[in-house]
Design a protein around this motif. Sequence first.
Motif, PDB file in Angstrom:
ATOM      1  N   ILE A   1      17.218   0.412  -3.422  1.00 42.23           N
ATOM      2  CA  ILE A   1      16.484   0.567  -2.167  1.00 42.23           C
ATOM      3  C   ILE A   1      15.703  -0.694  -1.818  1.00 42.23           C
ATOM      4  CG2 ILE A   1      14.489   1.616  -3.349  1.00 42.23           C
ATOM      5  CD1 ILE A   1      14.149   3.417  -0.837  1.00 42.23           C
ATOM      6  N   SER A   2      15.687  -1.017  -0.544  1.00 44.33           N
ATOM      7  CA  SER A   2      14.822  -2.079  -0.047  1.00 44.33           C
ATOM      8  C   SER A   2      13.686  -1.393   0.688  1.00 44.33           C
ATOM      9  CB  SER A   2      15.617  -2.987   0.895  1.00 44.33           C
ATOM     10  OG  SER A   2      14.748  -3.687   1.744  1.00 44.33           O
ATOM     11  N   PHE A   3      12.468  -1.582   0.182  1.00 46.93           N
ATOM     12  CA  PHE A   3      11.310  -0.900   0.759  1.00 46.93           C
ATOM     13  C   PHE A   3      10.901  -1.540   2.075  1.00 46.93           C
ATOM     14  CE2 PHE A   3       9.370   1.795  -2.651  1.00 46.93           C
ATOM     15  CZ  PHE A   3      10.345   1.591  -3.604  1.00 46.93           C
TER      16      PHE A   3
ATOM     17  N   LYS B   1       7.682  -1.331   3.143  1.00 47.24           N
ATOM     18  CA  LYS B   1       6.408  -1.971   2.760  1.00 47.24           C
ATOM     19  C   LYS B   1       6.185  -1.788   1.271  1.00 47.24           C
ATOM     20  CE  LYS B   1       3.997  -1.565   7.142  1.00 47.24           C
ATOM     21  NZ  LYS B   1       3.810  -0.386   7.981  1.00 47.24           N
ATOM     22  N   PRO B   2       6.787  -2.645   0.455  1.00 47.57           N
ATOM     23  CA  PRO B   2       6.616  -2.487  -0.999  1.00 47.57           C
ATOM     24  C   PRO B   2       5.188  -2.847  -1.414  1.00 47.57           C
ATOM     25  CG  PRO B   2       7.781  -4.506  -0.528  1.00 47.57           C
ATOM     26  CD  PRO B   2       7.585  -3.830   0.792  1.00 47.57           C
ATOM     27  N   PRO B   3       4.678  -2.246  -2.488  1.00 45.22           N
ATOM     28  CA  PRO B   3       3.310  -2.545  -2.918  1.00 45.22           C
ATOM     29  C   PRO B   3       3.246  -3.881  -3.658  1.00 45.22           C
ATOM     30  CG  PRO B   3       4.328  -1.014  -4.442  1.00 45.22           C
ATOM     31  CD  PRO B   3       5.331  -1.243  -3.352  1.00 45.22           C
TER      32      PRO B   3
ATOM     33  N   GLU C   1      12.855  -8.344  -1.501  1.00 45.33           N
ATOM     34  CA  GLU C   1      13.522  -7.061  -1.740  1.00 45.33           C
ATOM     35  C   GLU C   1      15.023  -7.274  -1.908  1.00 45.33           C
ATOM     36  OE1 GLU C   1      10.647  -5.156  -2.421  1.00 45.33           O
ATOM     37  OE2 GLU C   1      11.977  -3.575  -1.747  1.00 45.33           O
TER      38      GLU C   1
END
Lengths: 259, 387
Positions: free
Chosen positions: A85-87, A89-91, A143
């Motif tokens: 998965i490509s987020f 808004k990754p943390p 990502e």
Amino acid sequence: MKKLLEIIDLHVMVGDKEILKGIDLEVNTGEVHALFGPNGSGKTTLISAIMGFGGYKITKGKIIFSGKEITDLPPYERAKLGIGISFQKPPPVNGVKLKQLVELCARENGRLIERYAKELNLTEHLEREVNVGFSGGEVKRSELLQLLVQSPQMVLLDEPESGVDLENIALIGKAINLLLGRKVEPKNGRPIKQVLKEKRKSAIMITHTGHILDYVEADYGHVLVGGKIVCGGNPREILHTIKEYGYNECYRCFTKEEG
Amino acid sequence: MDNVAKELMQELREERIEDKNFDLKKISDEEKELLLKTGIDLTGKSRCGFFFQKDHSIVHCQSLFDGAEIMDIDEARAKYGLEEYWWKALSPDKDVYTKRAAEHQEHGYFIRSFKDAKVVYPLQACLYLSEDKIAQDVHNIVIAEEGSELHIITGCAAGPKVRSGLHVGISEFYVKRGAKLTFTMIHNWAEEMAVRPRTAILVEKDAVFESNYICLLPAKDLQMYPTATLLGENAVATFNTVLLARPGSYMDTGARVILKQKGCRAEVISRTVSTGGTIIARGHLIGEASGVKAHLECKGLLLSPTGRIHAIPELEGRTSDLDMSHEAAVGKIAKEEIEYLMARGLSEEEATSLIIKGFLSLDIEGLPEELKKEIDNLLTEIDKEAM
């Protein structure tokens, strides 16, 4: 074509609210599906449920991947089976360098890290902390770098173009095509067609604006409204209709289906 | 909590443990490994000097670099007097421990880098406690002369025989004009020990003081609150602290910086993890001149319901036109971060471990590989404890 992902009558609750109200979706090997829909329609919920994140409670239905039911598996087991998965808004992960994370993603593709990082203009970012102070475009490229080395069979892309300036969208598009095995060169004297067939990955790609479709060709389009898929077909035609008439037109289909 | 140390003081054997014939070559493999984990490399490889005090005697002291000297503080006082440095940054009347050290002092080190000398490798100093139930009261003086650069790694450790004891360390640092002093301290104490370092640093114009403090093993009662006074314009002080408190540990640490002249800068950063112990993370910035800039950051991860982390950040502005800020956070690991890593194929344990390691990671130059590895191992154990 081989069925890679099959979603049957999926109902998902977030908190005490039902967000997905019976989704049926099939993705064959090598296909790219674009997912449209207004804000809050359940697009992110759908791919989060496919990835298996907590907080997305499946109350009914099932998810089958490569012939195996994965409805109750934790995310890392799904990742190991070949879902990535490509987020949107990754943390940020403090103190962990992008290089460390990419190496952990890589498993067997370690030797490709430097090359992919270079192609994505991320060579210097390898020594930086993951997503700490990254711009919108850098987040998305990071990502994709992680996914490139992870090399999953099925890729879930959550608005890969959001927050990316026009200049960078082309680069993002190029990286996605590379990730999905859609840009290949003749290799070892074998015809492109054959190489493509072996390399092609599947994807579900959420797009709000449709800009990414100028770079990545989608095979099918679906419109999600109110937790249901109300429309499916040629992605360009769907996008055209949405651009022309807005999601109101989709609501009409939704109401029709509800009624 | 001070009671622990005070009770302990009643029980201690007030005797001198001297071992003049001790030879570093005689040290057991077990002790060697312990020291390596404390940042002390007995081979002296990649070190510019080496001081080793065992209980109440100095067993080794050697300077390997012309730009700096390292010696027994008593010898240094006999040689140089050192009146202008002895109890000048700190006062013996500060508390019972400084008083104790003034009365019972047994050695300590003197380290000085000469004017404009750039010390390439760190100098290492080890304060080692090998006997149970004794007190070690040392007094250290460090001087970085004008324009010099100095890196010191101090490792304090208790040997395998030690269960309880008291360590009082008086340290006075003088960083002269334009000098840079990096001080890295690693503590590996025994479980029942009380530890009272008392440290003051005076930093002159354009000089830089950088402190790194690491304590990952249990200590029943640790209390330290070094104070850096930035005396000259553009002086800089940085404190980085990494702590792990296991059940039974009580760690009350912090740093205070007084910024007295314009252009002074300070940064006090702590990263603490509790798997059941108590941590009090303090910080106090005092801005006395316009145009100073200072930041305080206390971040704690609480991994056990019985642990306690109390962050006490204090900012004190005493004039206008200051830029001082703080950021404090105590909590658990964000679920979002764990799931992010799990989506890349890491199990929940692997993800947690990576996040904790990242959280506590400090890039400290010159740390021995063994120590880095040991820190890694310790951090891998944490999440097992926490789950």
